[in-house]
Write a protein that holds these residues in place. Structure first.
Motif, PDB file in Angstrom:
ATOM      1  N   GLY A 194      -3.962   4.551  21.107  1.00 49.48           N
ATOM      2  CA  GLY A 194      -3.367   5.578  20.258  1.00 49.48           C
ATOM      3  C   GLY A 194      -3.458   5.214  18.792  1.00 49.48           C
ATOM      4  N   LEU A 195      -2.325   5.289  18.090  1.00 54.68           N
ATOM      5  CA  LEU A 195      -2.294   5.046  16.653  1.00 54.68           C
ATOM      6  C   LEU A 195      -2.631   3.586  16.347  1.00 54.68           C
ATOM      7  N   ALA A 196      -3.330   3.374  15.234  1.00 55.66           N
ATOM      8  CA  ALA A 196      -3.767   2.026  14.864  1.00 55.66           C
ATOM      9  C   ALA A 196      -2.593   1.177  14.402  1.00 55.66           C
ATOM     10  N   ARG A 197      -2.430   0.032  15.027  1.00 56.70           N
ATOM     11  CA  ARG A 197      -1.426  -0.955  14.636  1.00 56.70           C
ATOM     12  C   ARG A 197      -2.084  -2.321  14.579  1.00 56.70           C
ATOM     13  N   TYR A 232     -10.818   2.955  20.811  1.00 52.17           N
ATOM     14  CA  TYR A 232      -9.513   2.331  20.598  1.00 52.17           C
ATOM     15  C   TYR A 232      -8.394   3.344  20.834  1.00 52.17           C
ATOM     16  N   GLU A 233      -8.542   4.557  20.284  1.00 55.69           N
ATOM     17  CA  GLU A 233      -7.494   5.565  20.412  1.00 55.69           C
ATOM     18  C   GLU A 233      -7.238   5.943  21.867  1.00 55.69           C
ATOM     19  N   ASP A 266      -2.520  -4.515  17.879  1.00 52.23           N
ATOM     20  CA  ASP A 266      -3.411  -3.903  18.863  1.00 52.23           C
ATOM     21  C   ASP A 266      -4.861  -3.885  18.379  1.00 52.23           C
ATOM     22  N   VAL A 267      -5.063  -3.532  17.099  1.00 52.14           N
ATOM     23  CA  VAL A 267      -6.424  -3.501  16.559  1.00 52.14           C
ATOM     24  C   VAL A 267      -7.043  -4.888  16.586  1.00 52.14           C
ATOM     25  N   THR A 268      -6.263  -5.888  16.206  1.00 50.25           N
ATOM     26  CA  THR A 268      -6.779  -7.259  16.180  1.00 50.25           C
ATOM     27  C   THR A 268      -7.203  -7.706  17.565  1.00 50.25           C
ATOM     28  N   LEU A 291       0.868  -1.172   0.000  1.00 47.60           N
ATOM     29  CA  LEU A 291       0.000   0.000   0.000  1.00 47.60           C
ATOM     30  C   LEU A 291       0.907   1.224   0.000  1.00 47.60           C
ATOM     31  N   ASP A 292       1.045   1.835  -1.173  1.00 50.43           N
ATOM     32  CA  ASP A 292       2.060   2.859  -1.392  1.00 50.43           C
ATOM     33  C   ASP A 292       1.569   4.238  -0.943  1.00 50.43           C
ATOM     34  N   ILE A 293       1.381   4.387   0.378  1.00 46.88           N
ATOM     35  CA  ILE A 293       1.030   5.689   0.940  1.00 46.88           C
ATOM     36  C   ILE A 293       1.771   5.847   2.259  1.00 46.88           C
ATOM     37  N   GLU A 294       1.939   7.086   2.684  1.00 46.70           N
ATOM     38  CA  GLU A 294       2.617   7.345   3.948  1.00 46.70           C
ATOM     39  C   GLU A 294       1.750   6.876   5.115  1.00 46.70           C
ATOM     40  N   GLY A 295       2.382   6.244   6.089  1.00 46.51           N
ATOM     41  CA  GLY A 295       1.635   5.730   7.233  1.00 46.51           C
ATOM     42  C   GLY A 295       0.683   4.613   6.852  1.00 46.51           C
ATOM     43  N   ALA A 296       1.152   3.694   5.984  1.00 49.89           N
ATOM     44  CA  ALA A 296       0.267   2.683   5.404  1.00 49.89           C
ATOM     45  C   ALA A 296      -0.393   1.801   6.462  1.00 49.89           C
ATOM     46  N   GLU A 297       0.368   1.401   7.502  1.00 51.85           N
ATOM     47  CA  GLU A 297      -0.197   0.482   8.495  1.00 51.85           C
ATOM     48  C   GLU A 297      -1.370   1.121   9.236  1.00 51.85           C
TER      49      GLU A 297
END
Length: 329
Positions: free
Chosen positions: A65-68, A60-61, A71-73, A37-43
């Motif tokens: 915090g940031l989605a990983r 969740y946040e 952690d999301v799973t 996925l060719d975008i910045e911050g893809a994960e």
């Protein structure tokens, strides 16, 4: 039938279907994470998708915090503090089933109870590579419950409320899964037709058990337009919006309470739009706009059903997402 009995049957079925669909959403996210996925911050961009679909990004946040991915799973699968997690859904399904033991068969109760007991033997620290097997287990248990239900329960009003909860939830989730493909996994129209695009659509079809159906019906390369047609308008595809609304409308007709006229009217209007609609109409409106409107109507239908038949407020209703670009902190 007492309103509280109808309420428990409706939500028992809806929570089991919700657990299955959460497993499907996470499954397609895991498959998509294997693709570039060719975008910045893809994960973070990718893993906000399942959070927004189920309406639990904000909670969740607060916790992570940031989605990983890991952690999301875990948050969406096993976290008891998340009311839309698979764990919470199966817990609530068991509680609802226990409240109406006299209205369901012993086999239905045994499936739900054994599922809950087996789930509690699983640990929070499950290895991340074990989650695909866990998602398959959740789907298998949901399939088993539906099979046992149809094979053992009397075909009366209790079954109608079970079907109503199942297919209302399924329609909602199919629309959400399809919407997220267009607005998260494929953010740029320049990606259309590429190899990543092909595998993303393939993973989407597999997430709703529609890959073989697509091949059988279209016998061609995977086309986004045909995928949308299959999952929206084909009434022979079990998880399509059309097929789900067929079942919802029939369940409401079977219940046939005087107080449910508004619910039957709304369901009939939505069913007619799907029955007589065309994929060209969907494209002309815009897929995202079409699915957003459908989700709005499903939410209103749920409110009509609650007002007409059920005894209390929805136990948990996911917040509808509005895809105006990813909001990442």
């Amino acid at each position: 039938m007492l309103a509280r009995t109808a309420d428990n049957l409706f939500w028992m079925a809806r929570h089991i279907e919700r657990a299955e669909n959460t497993a499907r959403i996470l499954d397609v996210a895991h498959r998509s994470a294997l693709l570039p996925l060719d975008i910045e911050g893809a994960e973070a961009y990718l893993w906000y998708a399942p959070l927004n679909i189920t309406g639990c990004a904000a909670s969740y946040e607060v916790k992570y915090g940031l989605a990983r991915g890991d952690d999301v799973t875990r948050y969406m699968a096993l976290d008891p503090d998340n009311p839309s997690s698979i764990y919470s859904c199966l817990k609530l399904a068991r509680e609802n089933a226990r409240a109406v033991r006299g209205a369901i068969t012993s086999e239905m109760w045994e499936v739900i109870n054994s599922t809950w007991l087996e789930l509690n033997r699983m640990t929070w620290n499950m290895d991340i590579d074990k989650f695909p097997d866990f998602f398959d287990w959740v789907k298998d248990r949901s399939h088993m419950f539906r099979g046992v239900t149809l094979g053992t329960i009397i075909k009366d009003i209790a079954l109608s409320f079970v079907k109503l909860g199942t297919f209302l939830e399924r329609a909602d989730n199919t629309a959400r899964i399809l919407d997220v493909k267009y607005h998260i996994l494929l953010p740029s129209v320049n990606d259309v037709g590429g190899s990543a695009d092909y595998y993303q659509w393939g993973s989407l079809l597999r997430s709703v058990s529609a890959f073989e159906a697509y091949r059988k019906i279209y016998r061609d390369v995977i086309s986004p337009l045909r995928v949308a047609e299959l999952l929206i308008l084909r009434d022979d595809m079990p998880r399509s919006l059309h097929a789900c609304m067929n079942e919802v409308e029939m369940a409401l007709i079977d219940i046939n309470g005087n107080s449910g006229r508004e619910a039957r009217r709304r369901a009939g209007r939505q069913h007619a739009a799907l029955h007589f609609g065309s994929i060209e109409d969907v494209v002309a409106q815009g897929l995202h706009e079409y699915l957003t409107e459908f989700l709005d109507q499903i939410a209103l239908l749920g409110q009509d059903i609650r007002a007409a038949y059920l005894s209390r407020r929805d136990q948990f209703e996911p917040v509808q997402s509005r895809w105006n670009g990813m909001q990442m902190q």
